[in-house]
Scaffold this active site. Structure first.
Site, PDB file in Angstrom:
ATOM      1  N   SER A   6       0.958  -1.150   0.037  1.00 38.00           N
ATOM      2  CA  SER A   6      -0.022  -0.006  -0.127  1.00 38.00           C
ATOM      3  C   SER A   6       0.857   1.283  -0.001  1.00 38.00           C
ATOM      4  O   SER A   6       0.155   2.407  -0.457  1.00 38.00           O
ATOM      5  CB  SER A   6      -0.841  -0.045   1.059  1.00 38.00           C
ATOM      6  OG  SER A   6      -0.321  -0.072   2.401  1.00 38.00           O
ATOM      7  N   HIS A  64      -5.875  -3.842  -1.913  1.00 40.19           N
ATOM      8  CA  HIS A  64      -5.538  -2.858  -2.756  1.00 40.19           C
ATOM      9  C   HIS A  64      -5.772  -3.181  -4.214  1.00 40.19           C
ATOM     10  O   HIS A  64      -5.470  -2.835  -4.954  1.00 40.19           O
ATOM     11  CB  HIS A  64      -4.397  -2.052  -2.432  1.00 40.19           C
ATOM     12  CG  HIS A  64      -4.066  -1.194  -1.418  1.00 40.19           C
ATOM     13  ND1 HIS A  64      -4.765   0.125  -1.386  1.00 40.19           N
ATOM     14  CD2 HIS A  64      -4.102  -1.281  -0.023  1.00 40.19           C
ATOM     15  CE1 HIS A  64      -4.467   0.736  -0.142  1.00 40.19           C
ATOM     16  NE2 HIS A  64      -3.996  -0.042   0.552  1.00 40.19           N
ATOM     17  N   LYS A  69     -12.233   0.271   0.201  1.00 42.22           N
ATOM     18  CA  LYS A  69     -11.378   0.834  -0.682  1.00 42.22           C
ATOM     19  C   LYS A  69     -12.056   1.179  -2.059  1.00 42.22           C
ATOM     20  O   LYS A  69     -13.020   1.868  -2.326  1.00 42.22           O
ATOM     21  CB  LYS A  69      -9.881   0.138  -0.928  1.00 42.22           C
ATOM     22  CG  LYS A  69      -9.299   0.475   0.496  1.00 42.22           C
ATOM     23  CD  LYS A  69      -7.844  -0.220   0.527  1.00 42.22           C
ATOM     24  CE  LYS A  69      -7.171  -0.234   1.886  1.00 42.22           C
ATOM     25  NZ  LYS A  69      -7.817  -0.688   3.016  1.00 42.22           N
TER      26      LYS A  69
END
Length: 395
Positions: A182, A210, A241
């Site tokens: 990340s 991610h 996210k």
């Protein structure tokens, strides 16, 4: 001296070293432009990759769920907290990830905490083999487990093989790694990891927080990106996210997921995710299943921003992802960049400094989204050119 004076001293030391994090307040919905501390600014540091956090279809799904199911789930999943919405989301996530089953948690952090600590316990004949730059939630999951762990160097497959060889006689060997890192945007070498896991009869657990919504077919994640669905045992994902909501999950073999339902502590001892959040997540999955348009827009924006910054002379590291680390190295300079971007250019981009990243690797981490326009991103490139010259960072 008061018994809490040490706190004041440590806070001042953080400020003196450029390590104090300024926490700003958002006063609007997430989006490309937001109101922060009363000021309209261009948002360049959100994980809202696809712009779904304020998507009208997702908003409506949350509102409808409140009307149908209320606000709270009311209990833990194993007592009276499992609603049909929870089951529907788990089924949709499993199908989306091309896995047999999925288990839903309150957050990605709780997903790692619950699954990792359940898969290997203190006193068992086993070991975690953990990537050097793994997320804090993975580290805390291993801590809660109490089982031993060894660390292998970042994306170093020779070192991973060495650690596996040293522990080849252990009954349980669990390789744990982020899929996308990340802070740097680089990718774990999953094909090589899968080969080593098979060679040493190890479980492979990948944190895809991610990767989903970004990599793979319609954002199905890093395992789909490498076409390794039948070779990675567990995929952890977050809904906070790219999906734009909140929550986490683990997908994998049906029996293994059923085991987590019996043993994962956050699933057993914390109330179930709330109906509007679950309904919103269902809508987000459905949007991605329907079209890859937002994923393609995200990557188009990513290439535009990163090419522009590299052309100026900025080092973006080894990113293979929309995560765009603009390396400034010095902690105080990174804090100055962040402050001046906000004050002088109306750009919201937080500095990333120690202990989030090692000393001497401070950066501004930019995150383009599918919701940004090319004009937004060109404005960022121009601002970094101007500020880089003003500070003397760009010659």
């Amino acid at each position: 001296m008061g018994k809490l004076d040490w706190i004041r001293e440590e806070l001042q030391e953080l400020k003196d070293k450029g390590l104090y994090v300024t926490i700003r307040k958002l006063e609007s919905a997430q989006g490309p432009w937001v109101v922060v501390d009363g000021k309209k600014v261009l948002n360049m540091c959100s994980n809202n990759y696809l712009g779904l956090a304020a998507h009208p279809e997702i908003r409506y799904a949350a509102i409808r769920a409140i009307l149908d199911y209320g606000v709270g789930a009311g209990a833990v999943r194993t007592i009276a907290g499992t609603m049909e919405l929870h089951v529907e989301l788990e089924e949709k996530l499993a199908k989306f990830k091309k896995r047999e089953a999925a288990i839903l948690f309150q957050s990605g952090y709780n997903a790692n905490l619950g699954a990792i600590s359940a898969l290997l316990k203190k006193g068992e004949d086993g070991v975690f083999i953990s990537e050097e730059l793994n997320h804090a939630s993975i580290i805390d999951g291993m801590r809660l487990s109490g089982a031993p762990k060894v660390i292998y160097k970042h994306i170093d497959m020779e070192d991973l093989k060495k650690r596996l060889e040293e522990n080849k006689d252990k009954k349980k060997k669990i390789i744990v790694s982020d899929g996308v890192f990340s802070m740097d945007g680089d990718l774990a070498p999953l094909p090589e990891m899968a080969e080593l896991a098979e060679q040493y009869d190890a479980i492979l657990y990948i944190d895809d927080a991610h990767g989903e919504g970004v990599l793979g077919d319609s954002g199905r994640g890093i395992v789909d990106h490498f076409k390794l669905h039948d070779r990675v045992d567990f995929e952890m994902g977050t809904l906070s996210k790219a999906f734009g909501v909140i929550g986490g999950y683990v997908a994998g073999p049906e029996e293994a997921i059923e085991y987590l339902r019996q043993r994962a502590r956050p699933f057993l001892f914390s109330s179930a995710p709330n109906p509007p959040d679950v309904a919103a997540a269902i809508a987000a999955v459905e949007i991605l299943q329907r079209s890859d348009e937002l994923v393609r827009k995200l990557w188009d924006n990513t290439h535009f921003l990163q090419n522009g910054l590299r052309d100026l002379g900025y080092d973006l590291g080894n990113t293979k992802h929309p995560i765009t680390p603009v390396m400034l190295y010095d902690e105080k300079l990174a804090q100055e960049f962040s402050r001046r971007l906000y004050d002088e250019y109306n750009i919201f981009a937080q500095a990333i400094v120690y202990p989030t990243v090692p000393l001497g690797t401070a950066r501004i981490r930019l995150e383009p989204s599918a919701a940004h326009s090319k004009e937004d991103l060109q404005y960022v490139i121009d601002a970094f050119e101007d500020l880089g010259k003003k500070t003397g960072f760009l010659k």
